[in-house]
Design an enzyme around this catalytic site. Structure first.
Site, PDB file in Angstrom:
ATOM      1  N   HIS A   1     -19.141   5.755  -0.373  1.00  0.00           N
ATOM      2  CA  HIS A   1     -17.869   5.088   0.119  1.00  0.00           C
ATOM      3  C   HIS A   1     -18.001   4.351   1.463  1.00  0.00           C
ATOM      4  O   HIS A   1     -17.137   3.828   2.079  1.00  0.00           O
ATOM      5  CB  HIS A   1     -16.853   6.253   0.182  1.00  0.00           C
ATOM      6  CG  HIS A   1     -16.960   7.184   1.595  1.00  0.00           C
ATOM      7  ND1 HIS A   1     -16.372   6.796   2.709  1.00  0.00           N
ATOM      8  CD2 HIS A   1     -17.906   8.205   1.705  1.00  0.00           C
ATOM      9  CE1 HIS A   1     -16.765   7.780   3.614  1.00  0.00           C
ATOM     10  NE2 HIS A   1     -17.538   8.687   3.098  1.00  0.00           N
TER      11      HIS A   1
ATOM     12  N   ASN B   1     -22.748   5.247  13.769  1.00  0.00           N
ATOM     13  CA  ASN B   1     -21.692   5.018  13.093  1.00  0.00           C
ATOM     14  C   ASN B   1     -20.647   4.479  14.170  1.00  0.00           C
ATOM     15  O   ASN B   1     -19.599   3.728  13.917  1.00  0.00           O
ATOM     16  CB  ASN B   1     -20.985   6.199  12.336  1.00  0.00           C
ATOM     17  CG  ASN B   1     -21.054   7.308  12.990  1.00  0.00           C
ATOM     18  OD1 ASN B   1     -22.617   7.900  13.504  1.00  0.00           O
ATOM     19  ND2 ASN B   1     -20.207   8.166  13.227  1.00  0.00           N
TER      20      ASN B   1
ATOM     21  N   CYS C   1      -8.533  13.354  19.376  1.00  0.00           N
ATOM     22  CA  CYS C   1      -7.655  14.282  19.921  1.00  0.00           C
ATOM     23  C   CYS C   1      -8.012  15.651  19.230  1.00  0.00           C
ATOM     24  O   CYS C   1      -7.977  15.671  18.064  1.00  0.00           O
ATOM     25  CB  CYS C   1      -6.083  13.955  19.758  1.00  0.00           C
ATOM     26  SG  CYS C   1      -5.750  12.476  20.841  1.00  0.00           S
TER      27      CYS C   1
HETATM   28  C1  LIG Z   1     -19.885   8.623   7.065  1.00  0.00           C
HETATM   29  C2  LIG Z   1     -21.354   9.355   7.751  1.00  0.00           C
HETATM   30  C3  LIG Z   1     -21.693  10.404   6.938  1.00  0.00           C
HETATM   31  C4  LIG Z   1     -20.904  11.514   5.928  1.00  0.00           C
HETATM   32  O1  LIG Z   1     -20.859  10.688   4.963  1.00  0.00           O
HETATM   33  P1  LIG Z   1     -19.963  11.380   3.770  1.00  0.00           P
HETATM   34  O2  LIG Z   1     -20.449  10.743   2.385  1.00  0.00           O
HETATM   35  O3  LIG Z   1     -18.455  10.988   4.199  1.00  0.00           O
HETATM   36  O4  LIG Z   1     -20.127  12.985   3.563  1.00  0.00           O
HETATM   37  C5  LIG Z   1     -22.976  10.877   7.560  1.00  0.00           C
HETATM   38  N1  LIG Z   1     -23.573  10.120   8.562  1.00  0.00           N
HETATM   39  C6  LIG Z   1     -23.290   8.901   9.121  1.00  0.00           C
HETATM   40  C7  LIG Z   1     -24.082   8.089   9.904  1.00  0.00           C
HETATM   41  C8  LIG Z   1     -22.060   8.424   8.417  1.00  0.00           C
HETATM   42  O5  LIG Z   1     -21.615   7.170   8.845  1.00  0.00           O
END
Ligand SMILES: *Cc1c(COP(=O)(O)O)cnc(C)c1O
Length: 384
Positions: free
Chosen positions: A201, A151, A326
């Site tokens: 999302h 991410n 932070c």
């Molecule tokens: C956003 C994300 C999550 C968490 O997903 P949610 O649906 O917000 O709980 C887990 N792993 C990675 C790699 C993400 O980018």
């Protein structure tokens, strides 16, 4: 220029919902409000039909069978279900230092209960060392958990190679693919993934809904539920289904399937324009540049700037994310970049810019102008 500001370049944190997704969801908040588990009347059947169509669309995007999709509240819950719920007759899990907190914290929790966890390091390019992975497998290993794409850096791990190693030793392979599904082609069959999490999302769907792919054959994976009551989702995840959310997730998957290839080309082009302009500022590096990466995101280090000030100064014009967080009084350097061997100073001046479906050339041009101006000002004025 009547650009709406700030320009949003933080799509790896969350994506705006596609209006077509909202349109599909709306009837399920009002007229079609039924409980998908109600079997005795048309309200229930209607809701169930919406869920069925969504399940097919979600499954199709990743090459799975609809029955292999378990709906959850998001990737965090999916990760918990996969890691805590898989059979733990053996008690060793292998994961990676750069995983999402939803994986790392879940593993830490299991460690307290007696599970042994190996946290593999990554190379300077963000990739795992496949030889190290293979060497760390023991007779006790039950699960390998490696994310598809990171991410923060967008670095894509060698998924097929990892699954081949898992298969060779009879170990399950779980993949957090939250950043990859809907953005690049992901196919659970050809890539040998046994369990996989993803989230609506992150792909232009609503928040609070996600899925876990759980393989049904070769091998059949069995997971113990973490939430009990009612036996929904093949007994793996009880609770009244979030019908509007699931319908939206399905639509989001359908749109990604249809538009992904053109969209990723467009975004990759814009990302490269942005990246090249940043590199032209000199004394600038792209973190993870030499690895396969997501087409739409970049993580950039600017030398000789004041990172704190940069965020503050750019804030009303461009929304992006800093690689340090932070925490009350202190600045916590990103553990992902730290695992790649970067120093705290480099991390403090590293930023993630991630484009999405609604990013335009005009927005990217504007972001280039804003960031370039700030970087040059910091350097010329020497106020860092
Ligand atoms: C956003 C994300 C999550 C968490 O997903 P949610 O649906 O917000 O709980 C887990 N792993 C990675 C790699 C993400 O980018």
């Amino acid at each position: 220029m009547n650009l709406k500001k700030p320009v949003y370049l933080d799509n790896n944190a969350t994506t705006p919902m596609d209006p077509r997704v909202l349109e599909e969801m709306l009837p399920y908040f009002l007229d079609k409000f039924g409980n998908a588990a109600s079997r005795t009347h048309s309200f229930g059947w209607e809701a169930e039909e919406g869920v069925d169509v969504a399940r097919e669309n979600v499954a199709r995007l990743i090459g799975a069978h609809p029955q292999e999709i378990i709906f959850t509240s998001g990737a965090t819950e999916s990760n918990n279900l996969a890691i805590k719920g898989h059979s733990r007759e053996r008690n060793h899990i292998i994961t990676v230092a750069t995983e999402h907190k939803a994986v790392l914290d879940t593993c830490k929790n299991l460690e307290k209960q007696g599970t042994t966890v190996t946290y593999l390091p990554v190379l300077a390019n963000g990739l795992i060392d496949l030889e190290k992975l293979e060497k760390s497998i023991t007779k006790q290993t039950t699960l390998i958990s490696v994310m598809y794409a990171n991410n923060e850096t967008g670095v894509i791990q060698p998924i097929k190679e990892i699954s081949a190693i898992a298969k060779k030793y009879g170990v399950l392979f779980f993949c957090d693919a939250s950043q990859a599904v809907g953005k690049i082609p992901v196919d659970v069959i050809s890539e040998g993934i046994d369990i996989m999490s993803f989230s609506a999302h992150k792909m232009y769907g609503p928040k609070g809904v996600g899925a876990l792919y759980v393989r049904k054959k070769n091998p059949k994976v069995e997971l113990h539920s973490q939430i009990d009551g009612g036996g929904h989702e093949r007994n793996m995840r009880s609770g009244t289904l979030n019908v509007p959310g699931i319908v939206g997730f399905g639509k989001a998957c359908e749109l990604c399937r249809e538009e992904m290839s053109a969209e990723s080309k467009k975004l990759n082009n814009l990302r490269n324009i942005f990246e090249n302009c940043m590199l032209e500022l000199s004394d600038t590096e792209v973190n993870g540049a030499d690895s396969p990466r997501l087409p739409h995101s970049t993580n950039i280090h600017f030398q000789n700037i004041d990172g704190e000030k940069m965020v503050f100064e750019a804030g009303s014009d461009v929304a992006f994310s800093r690689s340090s967080a932070c925490t009350s009084a202190t600045l916590e350097p990103s553990f992902v970049l730290k695992a790649m061997g970067l120093s705290d100073d480099v991390i403090h001046n590293s930023f993630r810019f991630s484009l999405g479906r609604f990013s335009t050339e005009e927005q990217v041009d504007y972001a280039i102008k804003v960031i370039s101006k700030i970087v040059k000002r910091h350097r010329h004025e020497g106020n860092y």
